[in-house]
Design a protein around this motif. Sequence first.
Motif, PDB file in Angstrom:
ATOM      1  N   PHE A 149      -1.732   6.482   7.827  1.00  0.00           N
ATOM      2  CA  PHE A 149      -0.978   5.688   8.800  1.00  0.00           C
ATOM      3  C   PHE A 149       0.514   5.733   8.492  1.00  0.00           C
ATOM      4  O   PHE A 149       1.346   5.862   9.399  1.00  0.00           O
ATOM      5  CB  PHE A 149      -1.470   4.239   8.796  1.00  0.00           C
ATOM      6  N   LEU A 150       0.862   5.633   7.196  1.00  0.00           N
ATOM      7  CA  LEU A 150       2.275   5.718   6.810  1.00  0.00           C
ATOM      8  C   LEU A 150       2.868   7.073   7.181  1.00  0.00           C
ATOM      9  O   LEU A 150       4.007   7.161   7.672  1.00  0.00           O
ATOM     10  CB  LEU A 150       2.428   5.468   5.306  1.00  0.00           C
ATOM     11  N   ASP A 151       2.118   8.138   6.944  1.00  0.00           N
ATOM     12  CA  ASP A 151       2.602   9.489   7.264  1.00  0.00           C
ATOM     13  C   ASP A 151       2.808   9.659   8.764  1.00  0.00           C
ATOM     14  O   ASP A 151       3.795  10.267   9.204  1.00  0.00           O
ATOM     15  CB  ASP A 151       1.613  10.537   6.746  1.00  0.00           C
ATOM     16  N   GLU A 152       1.865   9.143   9.554  1.00  0.00           N
ATOM     17  CA  GLU A 152       1.995   9.223  11.011  1.00  0.00           C
ATOM     18  C   GLU A 152       3.225   8.437  11.485  1.00  0.00           C
ATOM     19  O   GLU A 152       3.965   8.887  12.370  1.00  0.00           O
ATOM     20  CB  GLU A 152       0.737   8.686  11.683  1.00  0.00           C
ATOM     21  N   ALA A 153       3.440   7.271  10.896  1.00  0.00           N
ATOM     22  CA  ALA A 153       4.599   6.459  11.263  1.00  0.00           C
ATOM     23  C   ALA A 153       5.893   7.181  10.913  1.00  0.00           C
ATOM     24  O   ALA A 153       6.853   7.197  11.704  1.00  0.00           O
ATOM     25  CB  ALA A 153       4.531   5.108  10.562  1.00  0.00           C
ATOM     26  N   LYS A 154       5.922   7.786   9.735  1.00  0.00           N
ATOM     27  CA  LYS A 154       7.117   8.517   9.301  1.00  0.00           C
ATOM     28  C   LYS A 154       7.394   9.714  10.198  1.00  0.00           C
ATOM     29  O   LYS A 154       8.553  10.093  10.416  1.00  0.00           O
ATOM     30  CB  LYS A 154       6.933   8.978   7.845  1.00  0.00           C
TER      31      LYS A 154
ATOM     32  N   ASP B  70       2.885   4.095  17.623  1.00  0.00           N
ATOM     33  CA  ASP B  70       1.672   3.279  17.514  1.00  0.00           C
ATOM     34  C   ASP B  70       1.294   3.057  16.052  1.00  0.00           C
ATOM     35  O   ASP B  70       0.959   1.937  15.642  1.00  0.00           O
ATOM     36  CB  ASP B  70       0.507   3.942  18.248  1.00  0.00           C
ATOM     37  N   ALA B  71       1.330   4.141  15.260  1.00  0.00           N
ATOM     38  CA  ALA B  71       1.023   4.023  13.831  1.00  0.00           C
ATOM     39  C   ALA B  71       2.031   3.117  13.139  1.00  0.00           C
ATOM     40  O   ALA B  71       1.665   2.296  12.290  1.00  0.00           O
ATOM     41  CB  ALA B  71       1.005   5.407  13.183  1.00  0.00           C
ATOM     42  N   ASP B  72       3.291   3.234  13.509  1.00  0.00           N
ATOM     43  CA  ASP B  72       4.326   2.405  12.901  1.00  0.00           C
ATOM     44  C   ASP B  72       4.113   0.935  13.230  1.00  0.00           C
ATOM     45  O   ASP B  72       4.245   0.063  12.363  1.00  0.00           O
ATOM     46  CB  ASP B  72       5.702   2.858  13.390  1.00  0.00           C
ATOM     47  N   ASN B  73       3.754   0.657  14.477  1.00  0.00           N
ATOM     48  CA  ASN B  73       3.506  -0.724  14.898  1.00  0.00           C
ATOM     49  C   ASN B  73       2.326  -1.334  14.148  1.00  0.00           C
ATOM     50  O   ASN B  73       2.323  -2.522  13.828  1.00  0.00           O
ATOM     51  CB  ASN B  73       3.233  -0.761  16.403  1.00  0.00           C
ATOM     52  N   ILE B  74       1.335  -0.509  13.834  1.00  0.00           N
ATOM     53  CA  ILE B  74       0.144  -0.993  13.137  1.00  0.00           C
ATOM     54  C   ILE B  74       0.410  -1.213  11.653  1.00  0.00           C
ATOM     55  O   ILE B  74       0.082  -2.260  11.091  1.00  0.00           O
ATOM     56  CB  ILE B  74      -1.021   0.006  13.327  1.00  0.00           C
ATOM     57  N   ILE B  75       1.004  -0.234  10.990  1.00  0.00           N
ATOM     58  CA  ILE B  75       1.062  -0.256   9.522  1.00  0.00           C
ATOM     59  C   ILE B  75       2.288  -0.992   8.974  1.00  0.00           C
ATOM     60  O   ILE B  75       2.241  -1.528   7.859  1.00  0.00           O
ATOM     61  CB  ILE B  75       1.018   1.191   8.962  1.00  0.00           C
TER      62      ILE B  75
ATOM     63  N   GLU C 281      -3.976  -6.232 -12.388  1.00  0.00           N
ATOM     64  CA  GLU C 281      -2.589  -5.814 -12.530  1.00  0.00           C
ATOM     65  C   GLU C 281      -2.049  -5.375 -11.166  1.00  0.00           C
ATOM     66  O   GLU C 281      -2.819  -5.055 -10.255  1.00  0.00           O
ATOM     67  CB  GLU C 281      -2.460  -4.674 -13.543  1.00  0.00           C
ATOM     68  N   LEU C 282      -0.735  -5.371 -11.050  1.00  0.00           N
ATOM     69  CA  LEU C 282      -0.059  -4.953  -9.827  1.00  0.00           C
ATOM     70  C   LEU C 282       0.882  -3.807 -10.169  1.00  0.00           C
ATOM     71  O   LEU C 282       2.064  -4.019 -10.449  1.00  0.00           O
ATOM     72  CB  LEU C 282       0.718  -6.129  -9.218  1.00  0.00           C
ATOM     73  N   PRO C 283       0.389  -2.584 -10.168  1.00  0.00           N
ATOM     74  CA  PRO C 283       1.213  -1.440 -10.566  1.00  0.00           C
ATOM     75  C   PRO C 283       2.291  -1.124  -9.526  1.00  0.00           C
ATOM     76  O   PRO C 283       2.230  -1.593  -8.381  1.00  0.00           O
ATOM     77  CB  PRO C 283       0.193  -0.301 -10.655  1.00  0.00           C
ATOM     78  N   ALA C 284       3.259  -0.326  -9.949  1.00  0.00           N
ATOM     79  CA  ALA C 284       4.305   0.124  -9.026  1.00  0.00           C
ATOM     80  C   ALA C 284       3.671   0.911  -7.881  1.00  0.00           C
ATOM     81  O   ALA C 284       2.666   1.609  -8.065  1.00  0.00           O
ATOM     82  CB  ALA C 284       5.317   0.980  -9.771  1.00  0.00           C
ATOM     83  N   LEU C 285       4.268   0.799  -6.693  1.00  0.00           N
ATOM     84  CA  LEU C 285       3.706   1.421  -5.503  1.00  0.00           C
ATOM     85  C   LEU C 285       4.573   2.585  -5.030  1.00  0.00           C
ATOM     86  O   LEU C 285       5.761   2.652  -5.331  1.00  0.00           O
ATOM     87  CB  LEU C 285       3.598   0.390  -4.378  1.00  0.00           C
ATOM     88  N   GLY C 286       3.955   3.470  -4.267  1.00  0.00           N
ATOM     89  CA  GLY C 286       4.673   4.592  -3.693  1.00  0.00           C
ATOM     90  C   GLY C 286       5.521   4.161  -2.507  1.00  0.00           C
ATOM     91  O   GLY C 286       5.475   3.013  -2.048  1.00  0.00           O
ATOM     92  N   GLN C 287       6.297   5.086  -1.995  1.00  0.00           N
ATOM     93  CA  GLN C 287       7.208   4.804  -0.895  1.00  0.00           C
ATOM     94  C   GLN C 287       6.435   4.336   0.345  1.00  0.00           C
ATOM     95  O   GLN C 287       5.466   4.959   0.754  1.00  0.00           O
ATOM     96  CB  GLN C 287       8.021   6.053  -0.550  1.00  0.00           C
ATOM     97  N   GLY C 288       6.889   3.226   0.922  1.00  0.00           N
ATOM     98  CA  GLY C 288       6.249   2.700   2.115  1.00  0.00           C
ATOM     99  C   GLY C 288       5.154   1.682   1.831  1.00  0.00           C
ATOM    100  O   GLY C 288       4.721   0.965   2.730  1.00  0.00           O
ATOM    101  N   TRP C 289       4.698   1.625   0.586  1.00  0.00           N
ATOM    102  CA  TRP C 289       3.656   0.664   0.190  1.00  0.00           C
ATOM    103  C   TRP C 289       4.340  -0.583  -0.364  1.00  0.00           C
ATOM    104  O   TRP C 289       5.220  -0.498  -1.221  1.00  0.00           O
ATOM    105  CB  TRP C 289       2.761   1.267  -0.890  1.00  0.00           C
ATOM    106  N   ARG C 290       3.918  -1.771   0.096  1.00  0.00           N
ATOM    107  CA  ARG C 290       4.531  -3.018  -0.375  1.00  0.00           C
ATOM    108  C   ARG C 290       3.471  -4.100  -0.572  1.00  0.00           C
ATOM    109  O   ARG C 290       2.525  -4.196   0.207  1.00  0.00           O
ATOM    110  CB  ARG C 290       5.580  -3.510   0.632  1.00  0.00           C
TER     111      ARG C 290
END
Length: 365
Positions: free
Chosen positions: A98-103, A108-113, A309-318
């Motif tokens: 979903f993140l890749d589609e939004a990027k 639609d993907a951006d609105n969802i994710i 634990e809450l590890p560091a996330l990749g780009q777009g993940w929050r």
Amino acid sequence: MPTRFLLTLPLWMAFLACAAAAPRSEYKAPRAEYKIVTASKTGTYIQIGRDLAALVAEPAGIGLEVLESKGSAENVQRMRFEPGVKLALVQSDVYQAFLDEAKAGNTDADNIIRPLRLIMPLYDEEIYFIARADSPLNSIHEIKNKVIAVGPLGSGTALTSRTLYQLMFGEALSSANTQYLTNEEALAKLTVDKSIDVAIIVAGQPAKLFSDMKAEARNYIKILRLDDAAPETARAKKTYFPAAIRATSYATWLKSDVPTLTVKAYLVTYDYGLQSTVGNLGRFAESLCTNFDNLQANGHPKWKQVRLELPALGQGWRYYAPMEKRMRACIARRSAVAASAAAQAALPPPRACTEQEVVLGICRR
């Protein structure tokens, strides 16, 4: 002044006096009733959802209804749009898709994710490549150009299957060789009418679908193995991770461990701003942390693989900030308690008193 007013005025004054005198503690906010979307009734997600409802939501004073679904892709949509759904279980590759589609510009993907947030990573889900017991296929990389059941439309399994095929063979799985079936439908098509060659199923072990099978199952199906020497495997490992389906998970019919691939599962929510929802989900986060040992002891066996634990996330993940704050504070408290206990355990045992010290009253036994 009208007579009617004179008669009712004392009654109103008495009512207001009683209301003011009533203790505030008597008021109790209504219990929050939320929903979590999982997957099919024979999968692992639904059992994880039930654990969260009973062992996390209930102690936090939250009712959590566990809903079946087709899987991760549908869960993302329902998390975004279905009233009452406050939590979802989602595969990492689906979330990333979903993140890749939004990027790439898909609105639609951006609105969802875009407004979705992570609570925490959970465990790795095993990917099962199932063939008939008498099939000439033995390894995962041999499925090219075969007729494959990839899970229902809208499921995480369908996306995982297509992504893996593209990674391994550098081309998309053709529509002619693709069947979108539930797990149960796929096994029936595989073994009864033999209209498909392979069924791909994503489920954390032990999955009810397979653990309920009897010893005779080995006469009808087998699990294809991951071959580390195959170049297709090296390409698949760019996104997915190696693991093993353990014989102990399906002791009635599986004779030995089977190497395979996995995908990570996440607990997901929305970027809520309503104060009551923020407060309820904050309590849920606190309960998730404080009851984590209970989840590992009494929940599905997959909880034993989850790390608090809450590890560091990749780009777009929050992460969802209000829950992240509560979780990190709770994790820090647990770490401090554990460190204190470890330090106490490392202290040398107290020195024994000598008889003379006892007589002099300067040491007590």
